[in-house]
Design a protein around this motif. Structure first.
Motif, PDB file in Angstrom:
ATOM      1  N   ARG A   1       0.970   6.661  -7.128  1.00 20.64           N
ATOM      2  CA  ARG A   1      -0.123   7.559  -7.486  1.00 20.64           C
ATOM      3  C   ARG A   1       0.285   9.018  -7.266  1.00 20.64           C
ATOM      4  O   ARG A   1      -0.113   9.918  -8.043  1.00 20.64           O
ATOM      5  CB  ARG A   1      -1.361   7.217  -6.665  1.00 20.64           C
ATOM      6  N   ALA A   2       1.090   9.242  -6.238  1.00 28.51           N
ATOM      7  CA  ALA A   2       1.530  10.628  -5.994  1.00 28.51           C
ATOM      8  C   ALA A   2       2.440  11.114  -7.106  1.00 28.51           C
ATOM      9  O   ALA A   2       2.320  12.262  -7.592  1.00 28.51           O
ATOM     10  CB  ALA A   2       2.236  10.714  -4.638  1.00 28.51           C
TER      11      ALA A   2
ATOM     12  N   ALA B   1       1.909   0.165 -13.824  1.00 31.84           N
ATOM     13  CA  ALA B   1       0.889   0.613 -14.763  1.00 31.84           C
ATOM     14  C   ALA B   1      -0.488   0.226 -14.279  1.00 31.84           C
ATOM     15  O   ALA B   1      -1.502   0.881 -14.604  1.00 31.84           O
ATOM     16  CB  ALA B   1       1.145   0.040 -16.143  1.00 31.84           C
ATOM     17  N   ALA B   2      -0.628  -0.866 -13.502  1.00 31.64           N
ATOM     18  CA  ALA B   2      -1.936  -1.283 -13.038  1.00 31.64           C
ATOM     19  C   ALA B   2      -2.520  -0.339 -12.006  1.00 31.64           C
ATOM     20  O   ALA B   2      -3.740  -0.319 -11.795  1.00 31.64           O
ATOM     21  CB  ALA B   2      -1.838  -2.704 -12.447  1.00 31.64           C
ATOM     22  N   HIS B   3      -1.698   0.483 -11.352  1.00 29.30           N
ATOM     23  CA  HIS B   3      -2.178   1.385 -10.326  1.00 29.30           C
ATOM     24  C   HIS B   3      -2.212   2.824 -10.792  1.00 29.30           C
ATOM     25  O   HIS B   3      -2.458   3.709  -9.988  1.00 29.30           O
ATOM     26  CB  HIS B   3      -1.276   1.263  -9.085  1.00 29.30           C
ATOM     27  N   LEU B   4      -1.906   3.090 -12.045  1.00 30.20           N
ATOM     28  CA  LEU B   4      -1.978   4.453 -12.562  1.00 30.20           C
ATOM     29  C   LEU B   4      -3.376   4.777 -13.057  1.00 30.20           C
ATOM     30  O   LEU B   4      -4.070   3.918 -13.581  1.00 30.20           O
ATOM     31  CB  LEU B   4      -0.951   4.632 -13.675  1.00 30.20           C
TER      32      LEU B   4
ATOM     33  N   PRO C   1       0.820  -1.239   0.000  1.00 30.61           N
ATOM     34  CA  PRO C   1       0.000   0.000   0.000  1.00 30.61           C
ATOM     35  C   PRO C   1       0.842   1.272   0.000  1.00 30.61           C
ATOM     36  O   PRO C   1       0.492   2.240  -0.688  1.00 30.61           O
ATOM     37  CB  PRO C   1      -0.824  -0.151   1.269  1.00 30.61           C
ATOM     38  N   ALA C   2       1.920   1.277   0.719  1.00 29.40           N
ATOM     39  CA  ALA C   2       2.743   2.493   0.755  1.00 29.40           C
ATOM     40  C   ALA C   2       3.335   2.787  -0.605  1.00 29.40           C
ATOM     41  O   ALA C   2       3.423   3.959  -1.028  1.00 29.40           O
ATOM     42  CB  ALA C   2       3.849   2.322   1.799  1.00 29.40           C
ATOM     43  N   LEU C   3       3.750   1.722  -1.293  1.00 28.43           N
ATOM     44  CA  LEU C   3       4.328   1.907  -2.622  1.00 28.43           C
ATOM     45  C   LEU C   3       3.254   2.326  -3.627  1.00 28.43           C
ATOM     46  O   LEU C   3       3.523   3.100  -4.559  1.00 28.43           O
ATOM     47  CB  LEU C   3       5.018   0.622  -3.070  1.00 28.43           C
ATOM     48  N   VAL C   4       2.015   1.835  -3.426  1.00 31.24           N
ATOM     49  CA  VAL C   4       0.914   2.241  -4.315  1.00 31.24           C
ATOM     50  C   VAL C   4       0.633   3.736  -4.162  1.00 31.24           C
ATOM     51  O   VAL C   4       0.432   4.463  -5.152  1.00 31.24           O
ATOM     52  CB  VAL C   4      -0.331   1.397  -4.023  1.00 31.24           C
TER      53      VAL C   4
END
Length: 242
Positions: A205-206, A239-242, A198-201
């Protein structure tokens, strides 16, 4: 027709002379032992016939690979009778006063000769039996011998004539499916994105929001991955979290 000249064999002449002398000695000994008339002449015939018969039977059994102890015994008995008569008539025995034991031996000889001849005649033998094989001699009968096809004028074996018969055409076989030998490249499969902490996600995103605010365009997943220091295999996950 031209007649062949008669050749005199020295061995046959020597055997005839020796046989005549032995025959005479046996006759003289039998006559001195009281066997007069035709009986004195029958003794040397009996001894010589037993000697020859025993020798022939001994040779037959030896060639057939059989034991020849019996014929050898009777051969020695006949040889002793012939040799004894030759020695006895050489001046060592007074033929005018023959001892009694010699008269007994001469008188008993017909029974001995008859017994020996009967045994030799009834000895089982097989004249057709092949001789026993010699283990030291090489066996050449089992080797195949080539048979020449023809012989030329010089007497040497000629090479066999080439065959003129045509070979039958091969029968057509069912058509087999033609396979392309070119290997088909394996399809490249897209890497499966792995889950990110989660922290890396939040950090991904930031950075993507910061890039969109600065440039007005969506962030490149590979650029975001490079800024985070992740390996290239993590591009799909970013790319899956962008």
């Amino acid at each position: 027709m031209r007649a062949h000249p008669v050749r005199v064999d020295a061995v046959i002449v020597q055997a005839a002379i020796a046989g005549a002398l032995s025959f005479s000695h046996l006759h003289d000994l039998a006559a001195a032992a009281g066997q007069d008339g035709w009986k004195a002449w029958a003794y040397p015939v009996s001894v010589d016939l037993l000697l020859v018969a025993a020798w022939r039977r001994m040779r037959q059994q030896q060639r057939a690979g059989q034991a020849a102890a019996g014929p050898r015994l009777w051969f020695l008995v006949a040889l002793a009778a012939s040799l004894g008569a030759n020695v006895a008539t050489a001046g060592l025995l007074d033929l005018d006063h023959v001892p009694a034991w010699l008269r007994v031996v001469v008188a008993g000889w017909p029974a001995v000769a008859f017994f020996g001849g009967t045994l030799l005649a009834h000895t089982p033998h097989d004249p057709d039996t092949p001789p026993a094989p010699n283990p030291s001699a090489p066996d050449t009968d089992t080797q195949p011998r080539p048979v020449p096809d023809a012989v030329d004028a010089s007497g040497r074996d000629a090479l066999p004539a080439p065959s003129t018969a045509t070979e039958p055409a091969p029968k057509p076989t069912a058509a087999e499916p033609v396979t392309d030998p070119t290997p088909v490249p394996a399809q490249t499969m897209a890497p499966v994105p792995t889950a990110l902490p989660p922290a890396l996600v939040d950090r991904v995103r930031a950075l993507a929001e910061e890039h969109r605010s600065a440039t007005g365009r969506p962030a490149d997943p590979d650029a975001v991955r490079a800024r985070l220091g992740l390996p290239p295999s993590m591009t799909a996950s970013v790319a899956a979290h962008l």
